[in-house]
Every structure is written in C-alpha cells, then in structure tokens.
Design a protein around this motif. Structure first.
Motif, mmCIF file in Angstrom:
data_model
loop_
_atom_site.group_PDB
_atom_site.id
_atom_site.type_symbol
_atom_site.label_atom_id
_atom_site.label_comp_id
_atom_site.label_asym_id
_atom_site.label_seq_id
_atom_site.Cartn_x
_atom_site.Cartn_y
_atom_site.Cartn_z
ATOM 1 N N ASP A 263 0.828 -1.209 0.000
ATOM 2 C CA ASP A 263 0.000 0.000 0.000
ATOM 3 C C ASP A 263 0.859 1.254 0.000
ATOM 4 O O ASP A 263 0.550 2.252 -0.658
ATOM 5 N N SER A 264 1.947 1.203 0.758
ATOM 6 C CA SER A 264 2.816 2.386 0.875
ATOM 7 C C SER A 264 3.490 2.697 -0.460
ATOM 8 O O SER A 264 3.734 3.866 -0.784
ATOM 9 N N ALA A 265 3.782 1.655 -1.246
ATOM 10 C CA ALA A 265 4.404 1.874 -2.554
ATOM 11 C C ALA A 265 3.468 2.653 -3.474
ATOM 12 O O ALA A 265 3.890 3.583 -4.175
ATOM 13 N N LEU A 266 2.174 2.285 -3.462
ATOM 14 C CA LEU A 266 1.194 3.006 -4.272
ATOM 15 C C LEU A 266 1.056 4.447 -3.784
ATOM 16 O O LEU A 266 1.027 5.386 -4.587
ATOM 17 N N SER A 267 0.992 4.638 -2.452
ATOM 18 C CA SER A 267 0.868 5.983 -1.886
ATOM 19 C C SER A 267 2.048 6.861 -2.290
ATOM 20 O O SER A 267 1.882 8.045 -2.623
ATOM 21 N N THR A 268 3.265 6.272 -2.265
ATOM 22 C CA THR A 268 4.463 7.032 -2.648
ATOM 23 C C THR A 268 4.400 7.443 -4.114
ATOM 24 O O THR A 268 4.733 8.586 -4.468
ATOM 25 N N LEU A 269 3.960 6.539 -4.976
ATOM 26 C CA LEU A 269 3.862 6.853 -6.404
ATOM 27 C C LEU A 269 2.824 7.944 -6.659
ATOM 28 O O LEU A 269 2.981 8.757 -7.589
ATOM 29 N N ILE A 270 1.758 7.975 -5.852
ATOM 30 C CA ILE A 270 0.750 9.034 -5.988
ATOM 31 C C ILE A 270 1.361 10.377 -5.578
ATOM 32 O O ILE A 270 1.171 11.405 -6.248
ATOM 33 N N LYS A 271 2.114 10.364 -4.469
ATOM 34 C CA LYS A 271 2.770 11.602 -4.010
ATOM 35 C C LYS A 271 3.783 12.106 -5.028
ATOM 36 O O LYS A 271 3.961 13.311 -5.208
ATOM 37 N N LYS A 272 4.487 11.190 -5.700
ATOM 38 C CA LYS A 272 5.487 11.569 -6.705
ATOM 39 C C LYS A 272 4.850 12.082 -7.991
ATOM 40 O O LYS A 272 5.533 12.615 -8.868
ATOM 41 N N GLY A 273 3.544 11.873 -8.141
ATOM 42 C CA GLY A 273 2.882 12.313 -9.360
ATOM 43 C C GLY A 273 2.929 11.298 -10.477
ATOM 44 O O GLY A 273 2.611 11.615 -11.627
ATOM 45 N N VAL A 274 3.339 10.064 -10.161
ATOM 46 C CA VAL A 274 3.329 9.004 -11.164
ATOM 47 C C VAL A 274 1.883 8.541 -11.411
ATOM 48 O O VAL A 274 1.447 8.368 -12.550
ATOM 49 N N PHE A 275 1.142 8.322 -10.324
ATOM 50 C CA PHE A 275 -0.281 7.983 -10.394
ATOM 51 C C PHE A 275 -1.113 9.145 -9.878
ATOM 52 O O PHE A 275 -0.632 9.960 -9.071
ATOM 53 N N GLU A 276 -2.326 9.223 -10.319
ATOM 54 C CA GLU A 276 -3.280 10.173 -9.747
ATOM 55 C C GLU A 276 -4.567 9.440 -9.394
ATOM 56 O O GLU A 276 -4.970 8.499 -10.073
ATOM 57 N N GLU A 277 -5.186 9.888 -8.294
ATOM 58 C CA GLU A 277 -6.451 9.302 -7.845
ATOM 59 C C GLU A 277 -7.617 10.072 -8.436
ATOM 60 O O GLU A 277 -7.542 11.283 -8.625
ATOM 61 N N PHE A 278 -8.717 9.373 -8.679
ATOM 62 C CA PHE A 278 -9.948 10.042 -9.091
ATOM 63 C C PHE A 278 -11.130 9.159 -8.714
ATOM 64 O O PHE A 278 -10.965 7.989 -8.346
ATOM 65 N N GLU A 279 -12.325 9.729 -8.750
ATOM 66 C CA GLU A 279 -13.533 8.997 -8.363
ATOM 67 C C GLU A 279 -14.513 8.968 -9.523
ATOM 68 O O GLU A 279 -14.617 9.925 -10.293
#
Length: 838
Positions: A263-279
């Motif tokens: 989970d932390s790996a995904l969170s880090t990638l979101i913070k780095k701007g590699v992934f973005e969250e949306f609904e």
C-alpha cells in the motif's frame, strides 16, 4: 388575477404557484409559492422540498404550475428544487390519480408507496451554537456545560446531545438555551440517496507515451515494490497498445486488497505524481455481459411456438391475453421471446413476479439474454439500489425491469409489454398501507395509458381472469403439455385418519410419506415438504387448565418459534418469552399444539439425521441475499429436503426435485373464505408442479388428508382446472360474488370495542338507506377481531357490475365514511377502505 413582482432591473415577472402531491393521507393537492429563482427551472414531475405543518419538511412532486394563488390560505414558499429534470413522468401522475380514485385513497398515499424512500427527503432538528451570543453570565452551570458541548461539535441532533452529556431528559435545558438565543434550532435537510462512488487510479498523462513509460520503469529499478505496482497496472490496463485505456484507470482496490502489493508503494507513487487518484460514480448492480446466443439458443417447442404465434395474433385485436399453461410447460421461454421482440421494436418491458424468491432464479436466465438492459426492483434491495433502477428507467439504461408489485410504479415512458407471471397470486394485492391496490389490475390500466399490451400467465388462473378470457374481453392461449417431454406428476392421497387408527403416524408424518422420503433420498433426488404455516407450532396450551398464549395487542394466539425460544404474533410482531409454568394455573404441562415449518424441519432431522434439510419461509429469508443463497444451495444439490410455505410453490424450477409432500390440505380447503376452494386448487397444483420437471423421471405428489373423497382433491389429481372453474363460477353467480360483482370492504377500528361497533352500525345504516340491505352486509367482527389493540368490525358491500354506477357508488361511500370520521361521538374511530377486497 395575474400576480407580478419586480426584479432588480425594474422588470415585472410572473409569480408562479405549484400544486404539489405530498405524501400525506389527505385527499387534495397543496399549493405553494415558487421562489423566483426557480421559475425557469421548475417543471411538472420534479421533486421539491417544502415545509408542512409546524416542524415537518417533506418531499413533494409538482403536479401543476400556474399563476393563481390559493384563496383559503397564504401559500408558503417551496424550500428547494431537487431535480433539473423530472423524475416523475406525466404518465405516472395520471396513473397515481387513477389509483387514488379507484381505490378510494389520497394521491399522496399512492406517492408515498410509489416513490422509493431513497428519493424522499428526511428532516432532522439540529442544534447549533449562535456565534452572536454574548450573555454567558445569564447561563446556569448546566446550560453552560451543554453549550460548550454543542460548540465543540458545531451542531448536534437532539439524540446526539443526549448521548454526549449522558442525559436523555435535556429538553428543558435546550428550550432555555433557545429562549436565551444561545443556540439556533434548524432543520438539516438531506437526500437519502447517495450514488456509489468508486475510487480509481491512473498513470498521469506524461506516462501515456511508450518512451516515458519505459523510462519510468527503468528509474524504479532501485525501488522494486514501486516498480511492481507499475507493472501490475500495465498488466491490467493495455496502455502500451492503447494509451486511451489509461483514461478509464483501474480500481484502487485492485492494489489495496492485494496482499502481494505494498500500500505504501502506491501511496508514494501518488505523491510523486506518477499515479493520480480520481472517483467515478458506478452502478450498484454487477455488470453481466449479454450472451447474444442465449436468446437464439432458446428453441421453442412446437407447442410453445404455437402459443407464441397465437399471442402475437391475439395482440392485434386484444390488449390483454391470458396464457394458461400447465406447470412446467415453459411459459418463461415464451415470455423471453416476446420480450426480445418488444425490445427490438424500441419499447420497454415490465416483467412482474409475485414473490422475491422467483426473481432470484429467473434473473439469472434473463441476464444472459438481456445483459445490462435488465433492471431488478423489489423490497429486499436497498434504498440506493431501488433509486438506481428508478433513475435507470428514466435515463433509458434499463429497458426491461423484473420486479414485484411495486415495480408497476416505475417511470416508464415507452412501455410495449407488461408480463404478469403467476397472475392468480394473492401477493399482487397490497393490504396495508393504502393504496390497497392489485398490481395485475393496475397493470392493465397502466398499459392502456401507454398503448401497451398485457400478458397474464398462470397454470391456475384467477377465476376472474379466466371468466374475462372465456367471455372475449381477454385473448386466451393454452399450453397443455410440459416442456421437454416431461410428464405430469403422479398423485397419492394419504388417509391420515386411517394412519392414526392403525398408529402408523410418526409425529405429523404418515408412514407412506416417511417411506417415500427415504426412497427419494436413496436415489439421491430432492424432496419438497409444503406446509402453509410458519413457526414451530400454532400455539402453546396448558393441558391442566386450557390456557393458550395470546397476543396482548391482537385477538390471536401467539405462534411458538423454537429456534428463538419465543412466542410471536404474526400480526403485530409482539414477542414473549416461553413460560416455564402455565400463567393460568402454574402447571408445568404446557404443550405445543399444531405444527409449522420449523417443527416439520426438526422432525425430519430426527427421521433422517444424515439428510440436509433446509427451510424456506418468511423467518429464514429476511436477509437480503437469503433467497439467492438458499436457491443456489438447492440447485447445487446441497439440500436433500426443502420445507417451506407457499413461497416455494411459485414457479421455482429445480430439476432434481422428484417428490412433493403436502401437509394439512384440509385446512386450506375448509378455510372460511370465499376463495378457499380456488386457492386450495391453485396452491396444491402449483407446489405439485415442482416435482418431476425432467423428462427422464416422473414426479410423485403425496397429499395428507383426513378425507380422500373430497371433490376438489379429485380435480387436482386430474389437473381439471376447467371442472373446478365450472363449479365455482356457478356458486359465484348464485351468491353474487366476483366476477359478477365488485366487493368493497369497510373496516371500522377503535381502541374501544363499543365505539367500533357503534361506528360500524351507524355506517351500515347510512349505506343501507340508499344501497339497500342486499348490497350491504354486516357489520361483523373479522376472524381476528382485534389487531394492535384496536377492535375491528367489517362491512361488505356488493355492487353488481351491470346495474350499478361504480364511480357514483364509490363517491357515496366516501361521503358516508367522511360522516363517520367527523362524528364527534365517534372520536378516534378510523375506517379503512379496501376496493376489490377478496
């Protein structure tokens, strides 16, 4: 007179008023003033929030917009407009008005039943700290403490305040705080429906190119867990071949629910701007992709094809057709072909079923043919799920809806066909609350409103429906053979009197039935035991003094439920612990009398300890998915013997069931009711139809009875519906009962028996003055003369179909009922009206 008001530019603008349908039992519309800001947006059929009474906020539906202010009262303002586009159609409003007029209730009562609660607004009084309050020295210690608690949470409900301060009796303190203007009381209005939100993730736009994506993977060599997340994403989303696939992303739960991914790996990638969250807003219904060959593969037999063609031909001249097909004849296949034809023409289809249990089995088949075009609508669904179906019909997402009786209220705008399966079932009739409508009859009217057709289907049609078909008002089509060369079951009548004389009865089971069950188990086949009474036993009785456990609110004995070790009233829900000693004399000789499904289940487990026994009744199917899980267990062979009430008789299809046992047939046949013979024929025939639905085995039906010579049993064995109809219709005509008359039942209720009787006698006299003694029967107490502490007296009105102006008669009845309700000597009396009551 035209009312105008000035806007900020000095221009005159029309003041609008709206007549609203409110969900209250008052026979009128309510006029409200439309705020100018809503003038351009408000439309007929839109939902609005309005104040009603002193402290209530309710959801209404706009029926009519005009410029005439009410003459008898000052119109209040509409508080909020909920819909940009109407969720209630003109067709629905017309249908609601017809139902209210025909069934003698208010259109608001119809709206209350028709509209899913998720589309209604709830109001809740909340307490908020007043930021302008300055006079803290005026507060008592108790008031100051409560005010601090309210400030901490910004606003609280009455209930929340009580929980926070540990004092439920805080009304006097709140009242004082309001008086001192330390707090503000307001209504928080919220809409119950909340769309289902799905959290998703996607690669940010710069990584949609192959070069940047490869560069990213290389950069993540030193952080293998993060690299694993990107690689897993690429395995699910073909971004290398189709960059646009990235736009839809992937459910976040794919990563968070996978133990192999950090989970932390995904969170880090979101913070780095590699992934973005949306609904995204998603449907609550699992998507089932249609199998386009499913409909093609349903090959109609010669008999089914002939029935299909006859129905199509009859629809050229008749709006309603009755399909009389024996149990197991494959009526569903005919329904599917008809639905396909209607949907291909661009029209909608409504498929009504009498029981939620039936939707479970048939939906699986329909989903394969119609996929996401299919919506399901019944009371076991949550508010949000029902709202989604409602909105799906409005948007055109669902072109075919399968549902129980309440589905008739859905907002269709292009209905082509309504199918009413098992049209004889009493489950289509609503008894409480108003409107006390019959979905089959409303379907015929609804179809007329939309120029649609109605197909009624049954192996044992209601006498009224068969009468209309024989007399040419409906078309009539017959399916007389079972599907796939399966034969009708063999019947065996078991004389329980003889069994008792020879002492062969084991508990409630005859030796013949026990032996048949044993042989069926030995062949690895399934059995059904039908008993139309739930619970363990009918009641408890003391052998010494005769005491019987009775409900404190109703004039009925309490049913014993062994599993929960309690006595339960099936009318008001009252529950009591099972007494260890007789409350009347103190004796320990308190015994169970009679038998229900729970008791039969326990006895079967004693006879056959290794058999897998299941029970299907109201008590075991309360949970949302209980029907589905139980039916799956039976289909997968995880149940050997199924014990159930009438819900197991209605169209369920289990190919491994070869034996059906019917308990207590005499109680059904001799029940004191106009329709007892007809319903006994229907119930026993329908449940018998569950046996032997495969061509390679003949089913057997064993009926336990104290009199094997009863004529109705011989007609059931011979599958002689026409013979039963011929005898019953003669009696109906002789004694002036439906279909030759219409029946209206009036029930006068009051907490005091004398007042209820007085009101009923007075109402009877008022009605007889004009209608005559032949048409007005009663008053008399019903079988259960007290329910929920109210005493009941019934009046039955018979109105000949040919001689009486039905509309005028109903107007007269309503006038006389109003006289009783406004009679000061009968204060507290209530009258319920049930049109087409039996």
């Amino acid at each position: 007179m035209l009312t105008v008001e000035n806007d900020d530019f000095g221009l005159e603008e029309v003041t609008l008023f709206a007549d609203l349908i409110l969900p209250v039992p008052v026979r009128q519309l309510f006029t409200y003033r439309v705020p100018r800001v809503f003038n351009a947006a408000i439309k007929n059929g839109a939902r609005v929030v309005v104040p009603f009474g002193k402290n209530r906020v309710v959801t209404g539906v706009v029926a009519h917009i005009h410029t005439t202010p009410p003459s008898r009262y000052q119109a209040k303002y509409i508080g909020e407009l909920l819909d940009d586009e109407p969720l209630v159609t003109p067709y629905q409003i017309a249908l609601f008005n017809w139902i209210a007029d025909y069934y003698l209730c208010s259109v608001g009562e119809v709206l209350n039943v028709a509209l899913p609660s998720g589309l209604k607004i709830t109001s809740q009084s909340k307490i908020q700290y007043n930021p302008d309050f300055e006079y803290f020295d005026l507060l008592t210690e108790e008031e100051a403490g409560l005010l601090e608690e309210i400030k901490k949470y910004q606003s609280l409900t009455y209930e929340e305040v009580g929980k926070r301060v540990g004092d439920q009796n805080i009304n006097h303190v709140i009242k004082s705080l309001i008086g001192k203007r330390a707090v503000i009381l307001y209504e928080e209005v919220r809409e119950k429906y909340k769309p289902k939100i799905q959290k998703k993730v996607k690669l940010t736009g710069r990584y949609e190119t192959r070069e940047n994506l490869m560069e990213l993977i290389g950069q993540l060599d030193k952080t293998p867990k993060q690299q694993e997340v990107v690689m897993r994403y690429m395995s699910q989303v073909p971004i290398q071949n189709d960059p646009y696939a990235n736009r839809t992303g992937l459910e976040k739960s794919f990563f968070t629910q996978n133990e192999e991914i950090s989970d932390s790996a995904l969170s880090t990638l979101i913070k780095k701007g590699v992934f973005e969250e949306f609904e995204v807003t998603v449907s609550r219904f699992a998507e089932v992709k249609p199998d386009f060959t499913a409909g093609i593969n349903i090959k109609l037999t010669t008999a089914q094809q002939r029935a299909f063609d006859e129905i199509i031909n009859l629809f050229q001249e008749k709006d309603t057709v009755l399909l009389h097909g024996v149990t197991g004849s494959g009526k569903t296949e005919v329904y599917i072909h008809l639905a396909q034809q209607v949907l291909e023409s661009g029209s909608q289809v409504l498929f009504l079923l009498p029981e939620i249990a039936l939707t479970t089995q048939i939906v699986v088949r329909l989903k394969k043919v119609f996929g996401d075009k299919l919506g399901i609508y019944h009371s076991k669904f949550s508010d949000n799920e029902r709202v989604e179906v409602w909105k799906g019909v409005v948007s055109g997402q669902f072109q075919l809806v399968v549902g129980v009786r309440s589905a008739i209220f859905l907002p269709f705008d292009a209905l082509g066909l309504i199918i009413v399966d098992e049209e004889h079932e009493s489950s289509y009739k609503q008894y409480d609350p108003a409107p006390r409508y019959h979905a089959r009859d409303v379907s015929i009217v609804a179809a007329q409103h939309q120029q649609a057709k109605v197909l009624l289907g049954s192996a044992t049609p209601a006498l009224e429906s068969y009468y209309q078909a024989l007399n040419g008002r409906y078309g009539l089509v017959k399916l007389t053979e079972r599907f796939g060369k399966a034969s009708m079951p063999e019947f065996v009548l078991i004389d329980t009197k003889q069994e008792r004389k020879t002492k062969k009865m084991k508990y409630e089971f005859s030796s013949v039935l026990v032996e048949e069950l044993r042989e069926t188990l030995a062949r690895n086949e399934q059995s059904i035991i039908f008993q139309n009474r739930r619970g363990y036993s009918s009641y408890l009785q003391c052998e010494e003094c005769g005491w019987i456990g009775e409900c404190e609110n109703c004039a009925v004995s309490l049913t014993y439920h062994q599993k929960d070790a309690e006595l339960r009233c099936h009318y008001c829900g009252h529950k009591e612990e099972v007494p260890k000693f007789c409350p009347g004399c103190g004796s320990t000789k308190v015994r169970t009398v009679g038998f229900g499904t729970e008791k039969l289940e326990d006895q079967l487990k004693i006879f056959f300890p290794t058999a897998r026994v299941a029970r299907m009744d109201l008590d075991t199917t309360r949970a949302k998915n209980a029907y589905k899980e139980m039916i799956e267990d039976i289909e997968q062979g995880n149940v050997d013997i199924l014990v159930g009430t009438q819900m197991i008789s209605k169209g369920l299809d289990f190919e491994n069931v070869s034996m059906v046992g019917v308990f207590d047939a005499d109680r059904m046949i001799h029940f004191p009711d106009l329709r007892s013979t007809e319903r006994a024929f229907q119930l026993i025939t329908q449940v018998s139809g569950r046996a032997g639905r495969r061509a390679d085995r003949k089913g057997r039906v064993l009926i336990q009875t104290g009199n094997t010579n009863q004529k109705i049993l011989q007609k059931i064995i011979a599958n002689d519906y026409e013979g039963m109809y011929a005898e019953e219709i003669v009696e109906r005509e002789q004694f002036k009962y439906p279909p030759f008359t219409r029946l209206i039942k009036l029930t006068v209720r009051h907490l005091e028996q004398s007042v209820a009787r007085q009101g009923a006698e007075k109402l009877t006299h008022l009605l007889m003055e004009k209608m005559g003694e032949d048409r007005v029967l009663g008053p008399q107490p019903p079988l259960v003369e007290r329910i929920r502490n109210r005493f009941l007296f019934d009046i039955l009105i018979k109105l000949e179909r040919e001689k009486v102006n039905f509309k005028a008669a109903k107007t007269f009845i309503l006038e006389k009922v109003t006289d009783i309700l406004t009679d000061k000597t009968l204060k507290g009396a209530d009258v319920t009206i049930d049109v087409d009551c039996l």
